[in-house]
Motif scaffolding. Sequence first.
Motif, PDB file in Angstrom:
ATOM      1  N   CYS A 104     -58.498  62.063  56.220  1.00 12.17           N
ATOM      2  CA  CYS A 104     -59.493  63.041  56.638  1.00 12.17           C
ATOM      3  C   CYS A 104     -59.395  63.651  57.749  1.00 12.17           C
ATOM      4  O   CYS A 104     -58.975  62.956  58.846  1.00 12.17           O
ATOM      5  N   ARG A 143     -61.162  65.057  59.855  1.00 18.79           N
ATOM      6  CA  ARG A 143     -62.141  64.966  60.864  1.00 18.79           C
ATOM      7  C   ARG A 143     -62.218  63.444  61.516  1.00 18.79           C
ATOM      8  O   ARG A 143     -62.389  63.289  62.581  1.00 18.79           O
ATOM      9  N   CYS A 144     -62.149  62.543  60.554  1.00 21.48           N
ATOM     10  CA  CYS A 144     -62.177  61.213  60.943  1.00 21.48           C
ATOM     11  C   CYS A 144     -60.987  60.217  60.682  1.00 21.48           C
ATOM     12  O   CYS A 144     -61.100  58.967  61.023  1.00 21.48           O
ATOM     13  N   CYS A 180     -64.311  62.353  51.766  1.00 18.42           N
ATOM     14  CA  CYS A 180     -64.261  61.651  53.005  1.00 18.42           C
ATOM     15  C   CYS A 180     -65.146  60.132  52.799  1.00 18.42           C
ATOM     16  O   CYS A 180     -66.156  60.250  52.222  1.00 18.42           O
ATOM     17  N   CYS A 192     -69.652  62.460  57.565  1.00 18.87           N
ATOM     18  CA  CYS A 192     -68.570  63.296  57.534  1.00 18.87           C
ATOM     19  C   CYS A 192     -68.448  64.385  56.452  1.00 18.87           C
ATOM     20  O   CYS A 192     -68.631  63.994  55.134  1.00 18.87           O
TER      21      CYS A 192
HETATM   22 ZN   LIG Z   1     -64.186  62.128  57.316  1.00 20.50          ZN
END
Ligand SMILES: [Zn+2]
Length: 165
Positions: free
Chosen positions: A23, A25-26, A48, A56
């Motif tokens: 992912c 983002r994370c 995610c 998320c």
């Molecule tokens: Zn994520």
Amino acid sequence: MSSASSARSGLRGRTVVVPLIPCPRCQATVRYYVSNTEDHEGWVFYRCPNHSATGCDFWFWEMEYVAYLVDAHFLVGNQAVDAVGATEERREELIRASYERRRIATQVATSRAALARPGSLQQNMSKHQESALIGLGAEILVLLKLLLGSVMLLCALCVLLLMKK
Ligand SMILES: [Zn+2]
């Protein structure tokens, strides 16, 4: 449905590899899911795994996910071409299938509405006629009884008259 690094799907003889990326983002590895909602039954999406835990918002339908992978160069060359082609074909099939489901549902709803309309239902008509016939039958029966009663009365009177003579 998913391996550690990629989701594979066969479509018309081609094997399409859709990589499961970390992912952006994370960093958790994105997962493969199949939707079971009424509007998108059978649609594949990638999300995610922290979606429910942390909220998320990395989430794409298959075709958009593949487009993202191509944009971000996770898919290149023939793999990109095959994945884009296959997911576009599958999107068309899914839309056709849901259109067909909706068309059938509309037909069922229309015929149900037609059956529910008063007067149009054959059964309602025959039931109405049936009860009318039963009413008529009862009236005829009463008339016949009256007729029979008066005939018997006449006979009795005749017998009485004959005996008096
Ligand atoms: Zn994520």
